[in-house]
Design an enzyme around this catalytic site. Structure first.
Site, PDB file in Angstrom:
ATOM      1  N   SER A 129      33.360  34.972  46.694  1.00  0.00           N
ATOM      2  CA  SER A 129      33.730  34.085  45.582  1.00  0.00           C
ATOM      3  C   SER A 129      33.323  32.659  45.899  1.00  0.00           C
ATOM      4  O   SER A 129      33.308  32.244  47.072  1.00  0.00           O
ATOM      5  CB  SER A 129      35.247  34.148  45.399  1.00  0.00           C
ATOM      6  OG  SER A 129      35.679  33.112  44.576  1.00  0.00           O
ATOM      7  N   TYR A 153      44.310  33.838  49.202  1.00  0.00           N
ATOM      8  CA  TYR A 153      43.264  34.630  48.537  1.00  0.00           C
ATOM      9  C   TYR A 153      41.891  34.216  49.061  1.00  0.00           C
ATOM     10  O   TYR A 153      41.072  35.062  49.480  1.00  0.00           O
ATOM     11  CB  TYR A 153      43.326  34.449  47.009  1.00  0.00           C
ATOM     12  CG  TYR A 153      42.081  34.938  46.306  1.00  0.00           C
ATOM     13  CD1 TYR A 153      41.788  36.292  46.224  1.00  0.00           C
ATOM     14  CD2 TYR A 153      41.159  34.032  45.746  1.00  0.00           C
ATOM     15  CE1 TYR A 153      40.622  36.743  45.609  1.00  0.00           C
ATOM     16  CE2 TYR A 153      39.999  34.468  45.123  1.00  0.00           C
ATOM     17  CZ  TYR A 153      39.729  35.821  45.064  1.00  0.00           C
ATOM     18  OH  TYR A 153      38.579  36.257  44.453  1.00  0.00           O
ATOM     19  N   LYS A 157      38.674  36.151  51.399  1.00  0.00           N
ATOM     20  CA  LYS A 157      37.223  36.214  51.138  1.00  0.00           C
ATOM     21  C   LYS A 157      36.446  35.675  52.344  1.00  0.00           C
ATOM     22  O   LYS A 157      35.443  36.255  52.773  1.00  0.00           O
ATOM     23  CB  LYS A 157      36.872  35.402  49.882  1.00  0.00           C
ATOM     24  CG  LYS A 157      37.438  35.982  48.592  1.00  0.00           C
ATOM     25  CD  LYS A 157      36.841  37.341  48.282  1.00  0.00           C
ATOM     26  CE  LYS A 157      37.424  37.975  47.052  1.00  0.00           C
ATOM     27  NZ  LYS A 157      37.183  39.414  46.965  1.00  0.00           N
TER      28      LYS A 157
HETATM   29  P1  NAD Z   1      40.156  43.265  38.881  1.00  0.00           P
HETATM   30  O1  NAD Z   1      41.564  43.069  39.343  1.00  0.00           O
HETATM   31  O2  NAD Z   1      39.919  43.479  37.440  1.00  0.00           O
HETATM   32  O3  NAD Z   1      39.470  44.452  39.692  1.00  0.00           O
HETATM   33  C1  NAD Z   1      39.828  44.753  41.026  1.00  0.00           C
HETATM   34  C2  NAD Z   1      40.125  46.247  41.077  1.00  0.00           C
HETATM   35  O4  NAD Z   1      40.466  46.610  42.406  1.00  0.00           O
HETATM   36  C3  NAD Z   1      41.311  46.645  40.180  1.00  0.00           C
HETATM   37  O5  NAD Z   1      40.906  47.694  39.336  1.00  0.00           O
HETATM   38  C4  NAD Z   1      42.382  47.084  41.173  1.00  0.00           C
HETATM   39  O6  NAD Z   1      43.202  48.104  40.636  1.00  0.00           O
HETATM   40  C5  NAD Z   1      41.552  47.532  42.359  1.00  0.00           C
HETATM   41  N1  NAD Z   1      42.242  47.463  43.664  1.00  0.00           N
HETATM   42  C6  NAD Z   1      42.900  46.408  44.201  1.00  0.00           C
HETATM   43  N2  NAD Z   1      43.351  46.720  45.416  1.00  0.00           N
HETATM   44  C7  NAD Z   1      42.967  47.997  45.675  1.00  0.00           C
HETATM   45  C8  NAD Z   1      43.146  48.890  46.760  1.00  0.00           C
HETATM   46  N3  NAD Z   1      43.827  48.524  47.849  1.00  0.00           N
HETATM   47  N4  NAD Z   1      42.628  50.125  46.675  1.00  0.00           N
HETATM   48  C9  NAD Z   1      41.942  50.531  45.575  1.00  0.00           C
HETATM   49  N5  NAD Z   1      41.745  49.723  44.504  1.00  0.00           N
HETATM   50  C10 NAD Z   1      42.260  48.476  44.545  1.00  0.00           C
HETATM   51  O7  NAD Z   1      39.324  41.999  39.400  1.00  0.00           O
HETATM   52  P2  NAD Z   1      37.832  41.557  39.053  1.00  0.00           P
HETATM   53  O8  NAD Z   1      37.901  40.274  38.314  1.00  0.00           O
HETATM   54  O9  NAD Z   1      37.052  42.678  38.521  1.00  0.00           O
HETATM   55  O10 NAD Z   1      37.332  41.192  40.525  1.00  0.00           O
HETATM   56  C11 NAD Z   1      36.616  42.103  41.340  1.00  0.00           C
HETATM   57  C12 NAD Z   1      36.339  41.454  42.681  1.00  0.00           C
HETATM   58  O11 NAD Z   1      35.625  40.250  42.472  1.00  0.00           O
HETATM   59  C13 NAD Z   1      37.596  41.083  43.469  1.00  0.00           C
HETATM   60  O12 NAD Z   1      37.366  41.319  44.831  1.00  0.00           O
HETATM   61  C14 NAD Z   1      37.733  39.605  43.206  1.00  0.00           C
HETATM   62  O13 NAD Z   1      38.423  38.946  44.243  1.00  0.00           O
HETATM   63  C15 NAD Z   1      36.277  39.184  43.132  1.00  0.00           C
HETATM   64  N6  NAD Z   1      36.073  37.948  42.364  1.00  0.00           N
HETATM   65  C16 NAD Z   1      36.551  37.866  41.088  1.00  0.00           C
HETATM   66  C17 NAD Z   1      36.394  36.682  40.375  1.00  0.00           C
HETATM   67  C18 NAD Z   1      36.963  36.534  38.981  1.00  0.00           C
HETATM   68  O14 NAD Z   1      37.127  35.400  38.521  1.00  0.00           O
HETATM   69  N7  NAD Z   1      37.247  37.603  38.250  1.00  0.00           N
HETATM   70  C19 NAD Z   1      35.720  35.600  40.962  1.00  0.00           C
HETATM   71  C20 NAD Z   1      35.225  35.740  42.263  1.00  0.00           C
HETATM   72  C21 NAD Z   1      35.402  36.926  42.956  1.00  0.00           C
END
Ligand code: NAD
Ligand code: UDP
Length: 349
Positions: A129, A153, A157
């Site tokens: 991120s 958080y 990362k």
């Molecule tokens: P999201 O919460 O929609 O998706 C994450 C998924 O991971 C969810 O479906 C959740 O149920 C699953 N999950 C969490 N812990 C788990 C575990 N221990 N075992 C199995 N499944 C698990 O989030 P997103 O926005 O799709 O983000 C995806 C990734 O991208 C994450 O790692 C997040 O930190 C990263 N990210 C997101 C953003 C943003 O703004 N959305 C920005 C930068 C990075």
């Protein structure tokens, strides 16, 4: 034979859009997700959107920290690569519950990496991120900019990035791409899949979307005294479909023999303020978003946007969509699914 990709967290927001692009690109996608922050309905819809390719999607409800379950999965199928999205992502919650974040994000990742090694799969694309740039002193952020963490958080990362660099140093047969996402927004143009956060949204656009459909009265604007064009915070918003395509580009890059452990920014290179974002959303939706001006949110940076040169040059990838398209698709999804995938029972007719 189609390449098989394990997608952790594939039922979530970015994961579901990426799984769709994978299927359309001819890959087989095996999703593991504990559905902690998502609904399996997202994947049913992905399957429908993928048409004939839909049968190349398989789902397993598994928590990444459940090593025996992961072992069993890897024993039953050979994965060419892994895209690792699974993790908790709410900054405020991570400050309140740091151990939950370290347990879920770090132990989940370490377990995954251990099982990958044990089964000879060493090709990884990881969701990092822009949060690792902290409060950048210089923008645009390049992949060489200093990195730091502002909250638990962000620290997960940062730690996972460092773990990946360490395992690559210890074993050069790993191929790892760390993707630093800027601010993903929008939805697939069908309005059939999109972001459906549980509870009160932390991020700007899910909150705007809930105001637009009448679930919340007003958007609180965090900070109006930043040194920016209109005093509100500036970010690099990127359409989630562009982001998903960035993962396909990263997967392709993994087969380049020169790749070891590499970092790429996925952003547009353009900074947009909160008020500009709201104004674009109002224009494309025809909805008025009432605003409440408030103090800065603790820990928020002033201006963050990406240098996109490295991804353009080495991944041959560039974001296509602009702010109006992001807001249009966000509204299309919100207006068709005002309560997300699973409306409260009382609202269902
Ligand atoms: P999201 O919460 O929609 O998706 C994450 C998924 O991971 C969810 O479906 C959740 O149920 C699953 N999950 C969490 N812990 C788990 C575990 N221990 N075992 C199995 N499944 C698990 O989030 P997103 O926005 O799709 O983000 C995806 C990734 O991208 C994450 O790692 C997040 O930190 C990263 N990210 C997101 C953003 C943003 O703004 N959305 C920005 C930068 C990075
Ligand atoms: N923001 C806001 N109100 C909200 C949520 C976010 O004014 O309810 C602002 C926030 O201060 C920042 C921008 O919108 O300037 C993007 O915030 P978000 O949480 O979406 O992303 P991040 O700050 O993690 O980049």
């Amino acid at each position: 034979m189609a390449s098989t990709v394990l997608v952790t967290g594939g039922a979530g927001y970015i994961g579901s859009h990426t799984v769709l692009q994978l299927l359309l690109g001819g890959y087989k996608a095996v999703v593991v997700d504990n559905l902690d922050n998502s609904s399996q309905i997202s994947l049913k819809r992905v399957q429908e959107l993928a048409g004939d390719h839909g049968s190349n999607l398989v789902f397993h409800k598994i928590d990444l920290r459940d090593k025996p379950a992961l072992e069993k999965l890897f024993a039953s199928e050979k994965f060419d690569s892994v895209i690792h999205f699974a993790g908790l992502k709410a900054v405020g919650e991570s400050v309140q519950k740091p151990l939950l974040y370290y347990d879920n994000n770090l132990i989940g990742t370490i377990t995954l990496l251990e099982v990958m090694v044990a089964h000879g799969c060493k090709n990884l694309v990881f969701s990092s991120s822009a949060t690792v740039y902290g409060w950048p002193k210089v923008v645009p952020c390049t992949e060489e900019s200093p990195i730091s963490a502002m909250n638990p958080y962000g620290r997960t990362k940062l730690f996972i990035e460092e773990i990946c660099r360490d395992i690559y140093q210890s074993d050069k047969s790993w191929k790892i791409i760390l993707l630093r996402y800027f601010n993903p927004v929008g939805a697939h143009s069908s309005g059939y899949i999109g972001e459906d956060p549980r509870g009160i949204p932390n991020n700007l656009m899910p909150f705007v979307q809930q105001v637009a459909v009448g679930r919340r009265p007003a958007l609180t604007v965090f900070g109006t005294d930043y040194g920016t064009k209109d005093g509100t915070g500036v970010r690099d918003y990127i359409h989630v479909v562009d982001l998903a395509d960035g993962h396909i580009a990263a997967l392709k890059k993994l087969s380049d023999p020169s790749v070891g452990c590499e970092v790429y920014n996925l952003g547009t290179g353009k900074g947009t303020s909160v008020l500009e974002m709201v104004s674009s959303f109002e224009k494309v939706s025809g909805k008025k978003i009432p605003l409440e001006m408030a103090d800065r949110r603790p820990g928020d940076a002033e201006i963050v946007y990406a240098s996109t040169e490295k991804a353009e040059r080495e991944l041959n990838w560039k974001a296509k969509y602009g702010i109006d398209e992001m807001c249009r698709d966000q509204w299309n999804w919100a207006s068709k699914n005002p309560y997300g995938y699973e409306p409260p029972a009382a609202l269902e007719k």
